[in-house]
Design a protein around this motif. Structure first.
Motif, PDB file in Angstrom:
ATOM      1  N   UNK A   1     -10.387 -31.380  42.901  1.00  0.00           N
ATOM      2  CA  UNK A   1     -10.670 -31.330  41.464  1.00  0.00           C
ATOM      3  C   UNK A   1      -9.475 -30.782  40.680  1.00  0.00           C
ATOM      4  N   UNK A   2      -8.815 -29.758  41.223  1.00  0.00           N
ATOM      5  CA  UNK A   2      -7.741 -29.088  40.474  1.00  0.00           C
ATOM      6  C   UNK A   2      -6.350 -29.616  40.806  1.00  0.00           C
ATOM      7  N   UNK A   3      -6.155 -30.133  42.027  1.00  0.00           N
ATOM      8  CA  UNK A   3      -4.810 -30.543  42.441  1.00  0.00           C
ATOM      9  C   UNK A   3      -4.732 -31.974  42.932  1.00  0.00           C
ATOM     10  N   UNK A   4      -5.866 -32.647  43.061  1.00  0.00           N
ATOM     11  CA  UNK A   4      -5.843 -33.962  43.690  1.00  0.00           C
ATOM     12  C   UNK A   4      -5.696 -33.795  45.198  1.00  0.00           C
ATOM     13  N   UNK A   5      -4.923 -34.684  45.811  1.00  0.00           N
ATOM     14  CA  UNK A   5      -4.605 -34.569  47.238  1.00  0.00           C
ATOM     15  C   UNK A   5      -3.142 -34.145  47.322  1.00  0.00           C
ATOM     16  N   UNK A   6      -2.869 -32.846  47.519  1.00  0.00           N
ATOM     17  CA  UNK A   6      -1.487 -32.344  47.419  1.00  0.00           C
ATOM     18  C   UNK A   6      -0.653 -32.649  48.664  1.00  0.00           C
ATOM     19  N   UNK A   7      -0.248 -33.894  48.797  1.00  0.00           N
ATOM     20  CA  UNK A   7       0.612 -34.231  49.938  1.00  0.00           C
ATOM     21  C   UNK A   7       1.957 -33.518  49.833  1.00  0.00           C
ATOM     22  N   UNK A   8       2.430 -33.355  48.593  1.00  0.00           N
ATOM     23  CA  UNK A   8       3.647 -32.591  48.356  1.00  0.00           C
ATOM     24  C   UNK A   8       3.464 -31.777  47.083  1.00  0.00           C
ATOM     25  N   UNK A   9       3.909 -30.542  47.141  1.00  0.00           N
ATOM     26  CA  UNK A   9       3.812 -29.672  45.977  1.00  0.00           C
ATOM     27  C   UNK A   9       5.086 -29.813  45.152  1.00  0.00           C
ATOM     28  N   UNK A  10       4.901 -30.091  43.855  1.00  0.00           N
ATOM     29  CA  UNK A  10       6.052 -30.298  42.975  1.00  0.00           C
ATOM     30  C   UNK A  10       6.143 -29.232  41.886  1.00  0.00           C
ATOM     31  N   UNK A  11       5.184 -28.299  41.873  1.00  0.00           N
ATOM     32  CA  UNK A  11       5.230 -27.214  40.897  1.00  0.00           C
ATOM     33  C   UNK A  11       4.776 -25.928  41.559  1.00  0.00           C
TER      34      UNK A  11
ATOM     35  N   UNK B   1      13.067 -31.201  53.709  1.00  0.00           N
ATOM     36  CA  UNK B   1      12.022 -31.431  52.719  1.00  0.00           C
ATOM     37  C   UNK B   1      10.764 -30.678  53.078  1.00  0.00           C
ATOM     38  N   UNK B   2       9.677 -30.923  52.327  1.00  0.00           N
ATOM     39  CA  UNK B   2       8.442 -30.174  52.550  1.00  0.00           C
ATOM     40  C   UNK B   2       7.850 -30.467  53.919  1.00  0.00           C
ATOM     41  N   UNK B   3       7.961 -31.690  54.387  1.00  0.00           N
ATOM     42  CA  UNK B   3       7.428 -32.027  55.705  1.00  0.00           C
ATOM     43  C   UNK B   3       8.074 -31.165  56.777  1.00  0.00           C
ATOM     44  N   UNK B   4       9.383 -31.028  56.726  1.00  0.00           N
ATOM     45  CA  UNK B   4      10.091 -30.238  57.718  1.00  0.00           C
ATOM     46  C   UNK B   4       9.841 -28.742  57.510  1.00  0.00           C
ATOM     47  N   UNK B   5       9.656 -28.303  56.229  1.00  0.00           N
ATOM     48  CA  UNK B   5       9.355 -26.898  55.976  1.00  0.00           C
ATOM     49  C   UNK B   5       8.013 -26.513  56.582  1.00  0.00           C
ATOM     50  N   UNK B   6       6.998 -27.341  56.385  1.00  0.00           N
ATOM     51  CA  UNK B   6       5.685 -27.029  56.966  1.00  0.00           C
ATOM     52  C   UNK B   6       5.738 -27.055  58.491  1.00  0.00           C
TER      53      UNK B   6
END
Length: 672
Positions: A94-104, A218-223
């Motif tokens: 509801x608040x973020x959608x599906x957060x595949x990547x965070x941009x904020x 990128x975020x994939x490698x960070x996680x």
């Protein structure tokens, strides 16, 4: 069938992850510091929808049933786990959608907050019923609840972003990037071995790897890196009994692990979000720079074409010494020189000899250089020696450092305009003289007509009163008609006299003094209340709170305007209401709004009704009477009072005339 397969797959994955996680469980509650199934369940519901919640329930039920075989306990725990995954997935979507990547950064904070708050559902739903089945002491119950919450929260923080990030295609790595990734992985596991297996390790050594992964990958490698670091910390601490957390008590170990894991994960996600924001800002800035560059180039090209094509203005550049550096078609037309004849020559050749001898051209450049701009009208010379009246503007042109580069000069031939201005002045003088004569004539005629008319009105009034009783009813009505018509004629003469005074300038002195609003309301009430009762109309005068007790203006002229507006409102309103509202109007003004529910005024007629002898249509004067002078007089009196007269109207719905005056007219009052 497809949904059933997804539910079964989710149940199997949840069961397998739970069994692996139980290898590092802490008796007696079999809770773990990190519970990966909660993160996998949240990611699955976000990606494929909340309808897969039965898979979470089945996987949790099966995993817990194999621990002790307690059917009721397994059912309660599975219910809490599935309810928790369902609730958090719903809120995140509801608040973020599906957060595949965070941009904020705000998205990361929202995600962490929802997980931290939602993670209390499973331990609360499960432990409270279980505490009634299994006799646990309050400290043991609180410890198990804390460990359970920590495990679910860390599991969702680590594994949900990990799964979501890997559903998005990452960077296409060239060979050089692959080599860097291999070196990165080797160094990461080597650092983990040093930090968590040796007694002298420090956890901050792992932080640079998060930064490295964020900036270089990128975020994939960070996680993925965060998950690897957390796995090493958990394994070495709980299974290998080594590392910086192993020498502490069990509760302190879990607390420090929670802090470490949360710090690593949140730091990685925040860093990715910050970099994404910076990248988006950089891309937006680049687009804006490209767009501004393109617009600037287009603007420069259009400006050059415009200057070169202008023929009504002489537009040219002078260098710092006053020599002509550019020449457009307008300059050639006005001054008669071709570009090849004038470029490089001093601009003083455009001036009469006496002005050159006085040094006027150089003085103009000095003034433009000092003030930034010089403007005047005067005589200039053409190539053939003829003179013309010119409007001249000289503007100093400087670079970013303030160094004088030269001057831009614009010259316009105003000879014809000057001739027309002389003619207009002559015509204006003649028109004012004729208008003054007309106004004086009207004033004299009004005075002359009122003397016999007053006698006629007196006699008609006496006849209408029929004090001797010698007239029949028909003759009395005739006398009343004569009197009413005479009064209409007198009103017309009075209006004509007022209009003539205004147009001739006779009404210029105002008697400015405080005008109490309550006295104004009382007088208007006395004047129009009987009229409202006779026509069956509602009538109200409202004074808004917050206004001062009085308005400094000419009270007589103010009453004249308002009485005219109210009289018109009653005249053109057959039913409904007539209302006067007195309200404040910024800045330091007051608005007198006369509103009615009468016939209204068509939009195309709203301008002409303020002209003398004009009404909304030709039938209005025949049906309602009137001369069409009242609004014209009101408008002129409003101007004398320093105010404005506004109109808002719609046919069939009524009109609102608003007189806006300053609260305090500071002009000197005329002597009484």
């Amino acid at each position: 069938m497809h949904r059933a397969a997804q539910v079964a797959l989710l149940a199997a994955v949840y069961f397998a992850a739970a069994k692996l996680s139980l290898l590092v469980a802490i008796p007696p509650g079999y809770a773990t510091a990190i519970w990966p199934p909660s993160g996998l369940a949240l990611a699955a519901l976000l990606l494929w929808g909340n309808r897969l919640w039965p898979g979470v329930w089945l996987g949790s039920f099966a995993a817990n049933l194999t621990v002790e075989g307690a059917l009721l306990a397994s059912t309660v725990i599975a219910t809490g786990s599935s309810l928790q995954a369902f609730a958090i997935a719903t809120l995140v979507r509801r608040h973020l959608g599906v957060p595949r990547r965070f941009v904020r950064v705000q998205e990361v904070l929202m995600f962490v907050g929802l997980i931290a708050g939602g993670a209390i559902i499973a331990p609360t739903v499960a432990l409270l019923p279980l505490a009634t089945i299994y006799p646990l002491q309050v400290p043991d119950l609180a410890s198990n609840w804390w460990t359970w919450w920590q495990g679910d929260a860390c599991g969702m923080l680590i594994f949900a972003p990990l799964v979501l990030s890997w559903t998005v295609r990452g960077i296409a790595w060239p060979r050089q990037k692959l080599v860097e990734a291999v070196i990165f992985a080797a160094l990461l596991f080597a650092a983990g071995e040093v930090v968590f297996s040796a007694g002298f390790g420090r956890t901050f050594v792992m932080v640079p790897f998060i930064v490295w992964a964020a900036f270089r990958f990128g975020q994939r490698e960070v996680t993925t890196t965060s998950a690897a670091i957390c796995a090493m910390a958990l394994w070495y601490t709980l299974c290998g009994d080594s590392g910086p957390f192993a020498d502490l008590s069990r509760n302190e170990t879990l607390l420090l692990l929670l802090i470490f894991v949360s710090t690593v994960v949140v730091t990685g996600l925040m860093l990715c979000a910050v970099l994404a924001q910076l990248e988006a800002a950089r891309d937006q800035l680049e687009l804006r720079v490209l767009e501004r560059t393109r617009l600037l180039a287009d603007s420069e090209r259009r400006f050059r074409l415009m200057v070169e094509s202008v023929v009504d203005y002489a537009i040219f550049m002078l260098d710092a010494g006053g020599r002509v550096a550019s020449w457009n078609a307008g300059a050639q037309r006005i001054k008669g020189y071709a570009a090849s004849e004038i470029i490089g020559e001093h601009f003083s050749r455009f001036y009469p000899r006496e002005e050159i001898e006085r040094g006027k051209p150089q003085w103009e450049l000095q003034l433009a250089s000092r003030e930034g701009r010089f403007e005047e009208e005067g005589w200039r010379l053409r190539k053939d020696g003829s003179s013309f009246w010119a409007g001249v503007v000289i503007t100093a042109v400087r670079d970013d450092t303030g160094r004088l580069l030269g001057f831009a000069k614009v010259t316009r031939d105003l000879t014809e305009r000057k001739r027309v201005e002389v003619e207009l002045v002559r015509a204006k003088v003649e028109a004012e003289r004729a208008s003054e004569s007309k106004s004086q004539f009207l004033a004299n005629m009004s005075h002359e007509l009122r003397t016999p008319l007053n006698s006629l009105l007196i006699l008609a009034r006496l006849l209408a009163d029929n004090t001797g009783g010698n007239l029949n009813d028909k003759q009395v009505r005739f006398a009343q008609t004569i009197y009413a018509s005479g009064m209409d004629l007198l009103a017309l003469i009075n209006d004509l006299l007022d209009l003539a005074k205004i147009e001739s300038g006779a009404i210029t002195a105002l008697h400015v003094a405080p005008a109490p609003l309550e006295e104004l309301r009382a007088e208007l009430e006395r004047t129009f209340r009987q009229m409202a009762q006779e026509k069956g109309l509602q009538f109200a005068i409202e004074i808004a709170p917050g206004l001062p007790a009085s308005v400094r203006t000419d009270a007589t002229r103010l009453k004249q305007i308002l009485k005219n507006l109210l009289a018109n409102a009653f005249k053109f309103t057959q039913q409904g209401v007539v209302r006067l509202r007195i309200t404040p109007r910024a800045p330091r003004s007051v608005a007198f709004s006369v509103n009615d529910t009468g016939i209204g005024i068509a939009p195309d007629k709203q301008r002409i009704i303020f002209e003398a002898f004009q009404q909304a249509d030709g039938t209005t004067s025949r049906r309602y009477g009137g001369t069409g002078l009242g609004l014209s007089i009101s408008r002129e009196l409003t101007r004398l009072l320093g105010g404005e007269l506004e109109l808002a109207s719609e046919p069939g719905k009524g009109s609102t005339f608003t007189l806006v005056l300053p609260l305090s007219d500071e002009r000197t009052a005329a002597p009484a």
